[in-house]
Design an enzyme around this catalytic site. Structure first.
Site, PDB file in Angstrom:
ATOM      1  N   HIS A  55      78.152 -70.205  56.762  1.00 44.92           N
ATOM      2  CA  HIS A  55      77.248 -71.306  57.089  1.00 44.92           C
ATOM      3  C   HIS A  55      75.860 -70.726  57.348  1.00 44.92           C
ATOM      4  O   HIS A  55      75.715 -69.551  57.710  1.00 44.92           O
ATOM      5  CB  HIS A  55      77.730 -72.054  58.334  1.00 44.92           C
ATOM      6  N   GLU A  57      73.811 -71.034  59.793  1.00 47.99           N
ATOM      7  CA  GLU A  57      73.622 -70.495  61.138  1.00 47.99           C
ATOM      8  C   GLU A  57      74.231 -69.104  61.279  1.00 47.99           C
ATOM      9  O   GLU A  57      73.625 -68.199  61.852  1.00 47.99           O
ATOM     10  CB  GLU A  57      74.279 -71.410  62.187  1.00 47.99           C
ATOM     11  N   CYS A  85      78.273 -77.039  63.552  1.00 40.51           N
ATOM     12  CA  CYS A  85      79.700 -77.322  63.724  1.00 40.51           C
ATOM     13  C   CYS A  85      80.243 -76.493  64.899  1.00 40.51           C
ATOM     14  O   CYS A  85      79.524 -75.681  65.488  1.00 40.51           O
ATOM     15  CB  CYS A  85      80.459 -76.984  62.443  1.00 40.51           C
ATOM     16  N   CYS A  88      79.930 -72.603  64.369  1.00 43.20           N
ATOM     17  CA  CYS A  88      78.567 -72.098  64.527  1.00 43.20           C
ATOM     18  C   CYS A  88      78.109 -72.189  65.979  1.00 43.20           C
ATOM     19  O   CYS A  88      77.441 -71.280  66.481  1.00 43.20           O
ATOM     20  CB  CYS A  88      77.630 -72.855  63.598  1.00 43.20           C
TER      21      CYS A  88
END
Length: 170
Positions: A55, A57, A85, A88
């Site tokens: 992801h 992040e 999410c 993260c």
């Protein structure tokens, strides 16, 4: 040295989100800033890397850790175009960032207050300051446009397949 504001950094994160989109990924971008300097950047890459943890992040936090040679990213601010999410958000707690600034809320999976609030949970050993809604409309529009285009492409593909079947000799 120029002191940049949250909107400036979010615009940079939006540029990274477009990079994700160009690669066929969900357009989310992230920028890790410490002392008015970028120490990490990332954009969604789980599809291309075959990595569920890739992801935006996580990519930015990993790069920041490498730059600082430390997994603790004290006093850093993470700018993300979409509310993080659970995975993260957990990484943010463990990295000890000071602040999260995000654009669009994610009511389905957001872990910074929309669905759950991992970052300010009283049971956590570290809490992260949150500022939400920075350039929210632009961030949300980037995502909406991506998913609208994807639906249109799928619909066109189905229609083409139907047309091929209708025109095939029996």
């Amino acid at each position: 040295m120029t002191e940049y504001n949250d909107e400036y950094w979010m615009r940079q994160a939006l540029r990274l989100a477009l990079r994700a989109q160009e690669e066929g990924e969900v357009p989310v971008g992230a920028l890790l800033v410490l002392d008015n300097q970028v120490i990490g950047e990332g954009w969604n890459r789980p599809i291309g890397r075959h990595d569920p943890t890739a992801h935006a992040e996580i990519m930015a936090l990993r790069q920041g850790g490498t730059v600082l040679q430390n997994y603790r990213l004290l006093n850093a601010t993470l700018y993300v175009t979409l509310e993080p999410c659970v995975m993260c958000a957990g990484a943010m707690v463990h990295s000890r960032i000071r602040r999260l600034v995000y654009g669009a809320a994610d009511v389905k999976t957001g872990a910074a207050g929309s669905l759950v609030d991992i970052l300010r949970h009283p049971g956590m050993n570290h809490q992260v300051e949150i500022l939400s809604g920075v350039l929210a409309e632009e961030c949300a529009a980037t995502l909406s446009n991506f998913f609208r285009l994807r639906r249109e492409q799928k619909k066109a593909l189905k229609q083409a397949q139907r047309s091929d079947m209708d025109n095939s000799p029996e």
